[in-house]
Every structure is written in C-alpha cells, then in structure tokens.
Scaffold this motif. Structure first.
Motif, PDB file in Angstrom:
ATOM      1  N   LYS A  84       0.820  -1.215   0.000  1.00 52.52           N
ATOM      2  CA  LYS A  84       0.000   0.000   0.000  1.00 52.52           C
ATOM      3  C   LYS A  84       0.853   1.263   0.000  1.00 52.52           C
ATOM      4  O   LYS A  84       0.308   2.370  -0.132  1.00 52.52           O
ATOM      5  N   TRP A  87       0.569   4.561  -2.252  1.00 45.73           N
ATOM      6  CA  TRP A  87      -0.443   5.598  -2.054  1.00 45.73           C
ATOM      7  C   TRP A  87      -0.645   5.986  -0.597  1.00 45.73           C
ATOM      8  O   TRP A  87      -1.036   7.104  -0.300  1.00 45.73           O
ATOM      9  N   ASP A 103      -5.738  11.683 -10.008  1.00 49.19           N
ATOM     10  CA  ASP A 103      -6.615  10.574 -10.412  1.00 49.19           C
ATOM     11  C   ASP A 103      -6.194   9.248  -9.794  1.00 49.19           C
ATOM     12  O   ASP A 103      -7.045   8.451  -9.391  1.00 49.19           O
ATOM     13  N   THR A 107      -8.656   7.092  -7.472  1.00 46.76           N
ATOM     14  CA  THR A 107      -9.060   5.726  -7.841  1.00 46.76           C
ATOM     15  C   THR A 107      -8.942   4.814  -6.622  1.00 46.76           C
ATOM     16  O   THR A 107      -9.846   4.027  -6.323  1.00 46.76           O
ATOM     17  N   VAL A 108      -7.831   4.953  -5.895  1.00 43.57           N
ATOM     18  CA  VAL A 108      -7.654   4.156  -4.677  1.00 43.57           C
ATOM     19  C   VAL A 108      -8.755   4.489  -3.667  1.00 43.57           C
ATOM     20  O   VAL A 108      -9.351   3.603  -3.051  1.00 43.57           O
ATOM     21  N   ARG A 110     -11.717   5.597  -4.197  1.00 44.26           N
ATOM     22  CA  ARG A 110     -13.020   5.055  -4.617  1.00 44.26           C
ATOM     23  C   ARG A 110     -13.074   3.541  -4.502  1.00 44.26           C
ATOM     24  O   ARG A 110     -14.149   2.964  -4.336  1.00 44.26           O
ATOM     25  N   GLN A 111     -11.893   2.888  -4.588  1.00 47.12           N
ATOM     26  CA  GLN A 111     -11.888   1.421  -4.457  1.00 47.12           C
ATOM     27  C   GLN A 111     -11.871   0.995  -2.991  1.00 47.12           C
ATOM     28  O   GLN A 111     -12.531   0.040  -2.606  1.00 47.12           O
ATOM     29  N   THR A 112     -11.087   1.703  -2.178  1.00 51.76           N
ATOM     30  CA  THR A 112     -10.907   1.305  -0.777  1.00 51.76           C
ATOM     31  C   THR A 112     -11.990   1.901   0.115  1.00 51.76           C
ATOM     32  O   THR A 112     -12.372   1.300   1.119  1.00 51.76           O
ATOM     33  N   PRO A 114     -15.348   2.331  -0.053  1.00 51.12           N
ATOM     34  CA  PRO A 114     -16.593   1.638   0.298  1.00 51.12           C
ATOM     35  C   PRO A 114     -16.427   0.587   1.392  1.00 51.12           C
ATOM     36  O   PRO A 114     -17.284   0.465   2.272  1.00 51.12           O
ATOM     37  N   ALA A 115     -15.308  -0.182   1.366  1.00 51.82           N
ATOM     38  CA  ALA A 115     -15.111  -1.204   2.399  1.00 51.82           C
ATOM     39  C   ALA A 115     -14.901  -0.549   3.760  1.00 51.82           C
ATOM     40  O   ALA A 115     -15.497  -0.961   4.768  1.00 51.82           O
ATOM     41  N   TYR A 281     -13.177  10.260   0.673  1.00 51.45           N
ATOM     42  CA  TYR A 281     -14.238   9.436   0.107  1.00 51.45           C
ATOM     43  C   TYR A 281     -15.595  10.112   0.293  1.00 51.45           C
ATOM     44  O   TYR A 281     -16.407  10.175  -0.642  1.00 51.45           O
ATOM     45  N   ASP A 284     -15.915  13.009  -1.940  1.00 55.38           N
ATOM     46  CA  ASP A 284     -16.115  12.537  -3.308  1.00 55.38           C
ATOM     47  C   ASP A 284     -17.568  12.124  -3.524  1.00 55.38           C
ATOM     48  O   ASP A 284     -18.165  12.411  -4.564  1.00 55.38           O
TER      49      ASP A 284
END
Lengths: 290, 243
Positions: A84, A87, A103, A107-108, A110-112, A114-115, A281, A284
C-alpha cells in the motif's frame, strides 16, 4: 484348552478356544491397517517435533520450524503495508487539494473507501451515506460542523459528544422538559419550522410571534436566519434535511426533550491515513472538490 | 510386541491394568498443558473485572444466544486485523466463564465493539436492526427495552465467578445490586460507588436513554460497550512485538 489348529474351511489358524465344539478363527489384522496406523503415528511424531507442541515448566516446546501465528500475521500486515506504500504515504502526508486532484489517488479512494465506510460508518449513516433517523445524511445535507475536507477529517478523528478529550461538543437544550418554554410556545415554534418547509401556512401574526421566540431562544445556536452555525454544530432548519425527522411531532419532540447525538471518535480505531481516506471518500460522494 | 499382547489378552487383571494405563496417557496429554497455563497466557497488569451490570449484560448475551451468530475472537489473519483491530489474546478471556469466542459469524465479530457506536445506536439497533441497517437479518430484541433487569441476585453471580478465579472483593459482591443501578444512572447517589470500586474508566451512562429505569437493554448495551476494553494488552502487545 484345545490346541491351536488350522481351520480346514478358511485355511486360518484358530485361537485355540473351544466352546461346546465351536472354535474361533484368529484372523490377523490386515497389513494395510498396520501400515496406515504406523504412517499416522510417524506423522504425529514428526508434527510434534516441527510445530509448537509439548508444554514445559516455564515455557513450551516451540518446534523446529519456529512457526508463530503472531509473527505470521505481523509479517503479512507488514507486507500489506509495503504493497500500500505507493499511495498510503501520499495520503498521510500530502495536502487534500493535491490528493483530490490526483486521479491515481482518487481511484484508490473510490476502491478502498466503500469497504472502510461499510465497516465503520455505514452502521449509522447507511451504506449510501444517506443517513438514518438520528444520524445525518452526509452525502447531500450540509455538514453541521463544517463541510470542507479538513473539518470532516477532524470530525472523524475526535467525534461529536464522544469520549475523546478534544471532542466536538454540541447539545440541543430540552426547552420543554427543563421548563424554558411553555407548551404553547413550543407548538408555535414547531409550526413555524414546518411552515418554513412550505408544509403549512401561518398568519402574519403567528409568524411574527414565532420569529420573536426563535430570535430569543434558538438564534444563538442556529443563527438569526435559522440556517445553522458550524461553530455550535447546530443544523440548518430552513432546508429539506432533518436528522431526526421533518414532521411536526418530531420537531416538537426535539424542542421539548432536546437532542444530543453522539458520533464516536475514530482516532485509535482507524489510522490517520484511513481517516484522511474516509474524508476524501465522503467529499467525493458529495461531489465536492476541496 | 504381538506376542506380548497375545499373552496380555489372556490375563483379565493385566488387560484391565494396561487399558487404564494407556487411557490415562491420553488424558494426561490433554490435561498437562493446563498445569502450565499461567506460563502461556499473557500477563496484563491493567486487566479489570466485569462490573455487575456488565455481568448481567453478559448473561443476557448468553440467554439470547448472541454467540450463535457473533464471535468474540479476532484471529491472527491479516483481513481480520484490518477489519476488526488487534488480534485477540488469551488474557482477554481470563475472566470469561464461559468464554464466548464462538465459532460462527452470521454477523460480524464483536471482540472490539466497545465504543465503536453510540449507546443510542445500540439501543435502536437491538430494538429493530432494520431501522438502521436495512439489509440486516438480525432478529429484533424489543423486549430488552421493556423488561426490568433483575439485580437482586447479582451478588451471587459475582460470588460464583469468584469461586472460579475472578478476583472480586467482598465489597464488590456486597454492593453488586446498587452498583448495577448506579452504572446506568449517572445522576444517582449510587454512581460514585461504581467508580470507586471499578475504576475511572468504567462507562457510567444511561445506556438505554430511559432515565430512572434499569432494563435488560441497559445491561446488554453496557456489556457491548466495553467489549475489548478489559485490558489494553492487545494494543500494546502488537506495538511491543513489532519493535
């Protein structure tokens, strides 16, 4: 006791016992079973030598392989940190404006996000951040303690009315229970707030007296125009977002009994990198660029 | 060896004696690790005991079968540590009789649940989980908010726990009933005794939001809010071992 003899029919030896003319075969245990037992026993001995096994007086035998679950999980966590690092270091150190404009970082996020949000925030605010009765909508509604990303990160860190020493502290007083307002005055204020949403129309006279009541009792925290104040964490009362409910009886109950919602402090449970990631997040989700 | 067995079979007493000998080897190997358990369980100087209200909450947790769907054991796996926090240590269950590690997770692990959510959240969520989490399949436990907590026998519960090694003092046992009331009623006279007997870190709040009433909900939420907070050992072990 009769003599051992070979049984004519099966060709096996007998045990030598005889009961009323009946004899018993002494069939040997199959070799395959012996082999199976022997292999398992050897495996068991090997395993106790290789892995932690026998207790001692002050310690236990740790095994020749040195297997240790604590060490194994620390190693896999350290490996994850390395994976990790590209980032997480940037998230921890760079300022929010740079991060939000990048970006690769977003991207990270938006991927990380939600969990992380699902495990920690969704219980109260919902998976879509749209809020629940008693827990504000943080996807669309104005943030009560300030809506810029630094402030959001700080709110996550210290919490609201939490047990953190630097917690944000806010309380809606119990105007009815503590006898600061009469029942009729509370009703007048509730009517006034409902009328602001256009659900009810009041006479000019009723509006005027409610405005006076509002200025005397509510404006200190909610602002002269009722649009809320981030310094006190008091919500905007003129918009469509209501934490506890927009109907007259809920509003009346809030004024009568007061409110003091709690948001736990996340410092200690989440790392500062995770808190910053969550703040990005949420911003965003709100479609805001800090 | 086979010859020996052949002869042994023919002596009833000898066979019985050998069966007892072999079976006791198996028993010894199972029991022996317990002789040195003090050496394998970590030490935690800051370990505190459950307050009477938390003991009552724990009994409700067992009564309602929470352990059937929720574990209280964070395993030494990366994803579990990432999600729930530091892995569980043996010492954290030192005063648990019985332990509630569980073996099934229909719901999430609860070992570090304490202070993760607010009291109001727990009360609303136990009353009806779907009010807050629409996808939840957890049953609603509405009666917890209705039923008055039984406190007259809490002293006996503490005494029973002391009999199996939990270091409760005579004073704690004698005051169990009033301490249970005080912990859920911060404005009452009984509240100060709870701090005195169980330490400053004890949560003293009206857990179910109903002033003056002591319900099953108070007890269960008090218990849930201190899960993982009996000792800081898990947090300090992780940093100490990493160095």
């Amino acid at each position: 006791m009769a003599l051992k003899e070979r049984d004519e029919f099966s060709g096996q030896m007998t045990t030598g016992h005889e009961w009323n003319g009946i004899k018993e075969l002494n069939t040997p245990v199959p070799r395959l079973l012996w082999a199976f037992l022997a292999t398992l026993s050897l495996f068991a001995i090997g395993w106790t030598v290789l892995m932690p096994s026998w207790p001692g007086v002050n310690d236990y035998f740790r095994g020749l392989l040195g297997a240790d679950q604590h060490q194994a999980v620390r190693q896999s966590l350290a490996e994850a940190d390395v994976a990790k690092a590209s980032w997480s270091e940037r998230l921890a150190t760079e300022d929010f404006a740079t991060l939000a404009g990048d970006d690769a970082i977003m991207t990270v996020v938006r991927q990380t996000g939600p969990a992380l949000f699902g495990d920690n925030c969704a219980g109260c605010h919902g998976y879509d951040a749209g809020g629940n009765p008693g827990y504000p909508n943080i996807a669309e509604a104005p943030m009560m303690w300030g809506g810029d990303v630094e402030t959001v990160a700080e709110t996550i860190r210290v919490g609201i009315n939490s047990n953190h020493p630097e917690t944000r502290y806010g309380q809606m007083l119990a105007f009815g229970r503590d006898q600061m307002l009469a029942s009729a005055e509370i009703s007048a204020l509730a009517d006034y707030l409902v009328s602001l949403q256009g659900q009810k129309s009041l006479s000019a006279e009723e509006t005027e007296s409610a405005k006076t009541l509002f200025a005397d009792n509510c404006a200190g925290c909610h602002g002269e125009d009722g649009t809320g104040m981030v310094e006190t964490g008091a919500p905007n009362l003129t918009d469509a977002f209501w934490t506890y409910g927009a109907d007259r009886s809920t509003i009346r109950h809030s004024i009568y009994d007061g409110r003091q919602g709690t948001m736990p402090s996340w410092e200690g449970r989440l790392s500062s990198t995770q808190i910053r990631l969550l703040a990005l997040y949420v911003m965003d989700l709100r479609g805001a660029t800090p | 060896m086979f010859k020996f067995h052949y002869r042994l079979e023919r002596s009833a007493l000898g066979l019985v004696g050998f069966i007892i000998l072999v079976a006791s080897i198996g028993g010894f190997i199972e029991i022996a690790p317990l002789f040195t358990i003090d050496e394998t369980v970590e030490e935690a100087q800051d370990m505190r005991v459950y307050t009477p209200l938390e003991v009552a909450g724990r009994n409700i947790y067992i009564r309602e079968g929470c352990y059937a769907c929720h574990s209280q054991m964070i395993r030494t796996l990366r994803d579990e540590v990432d999600r729930y926090g530091p892995y569980s240590l043996a010492v954290e269950s030192q005063y648990d009789h019985p332990q509630l590690w569980g073996s099934k997770r229909t719901g999430p692990d609860l070992a570090r649940l304490g202070n993760k959510y607010s009291d109001a959240w727990h009360t609303a969520h136990l009353y009806n989980p779907r009010d807050l989490v629409p996808q939840s399949k957890m049953p609603a436990y509405r009666w917890l908010l209705r039923d008055q907590l039984r406190t007259d026998d809490l002293g006996q519960h503490l005494a029973a726990l002391r009999a199996v090694g939990v270091p409760y003092t005579d004073e704690q046992i004698a005051n169990a009933t009033q301490d249970a009331y005080g912990q859920a009623n911060p404005d009452s006279l009984e509240a100060s005794g709870v701090t005195e007997r169980y330490g400053e870190a004890t949560n003293i709040r009206s857990f179910d939001g109903q002033r003056g009433r002591l319900t099953d909900m108070d007890a269960l939420v008090a218990y849930l809010q201190m899960l993982g907070a009996l000792t800081d050992a898990a947090h300090t072990t992780e940093t100490a071992e990493a160095e």
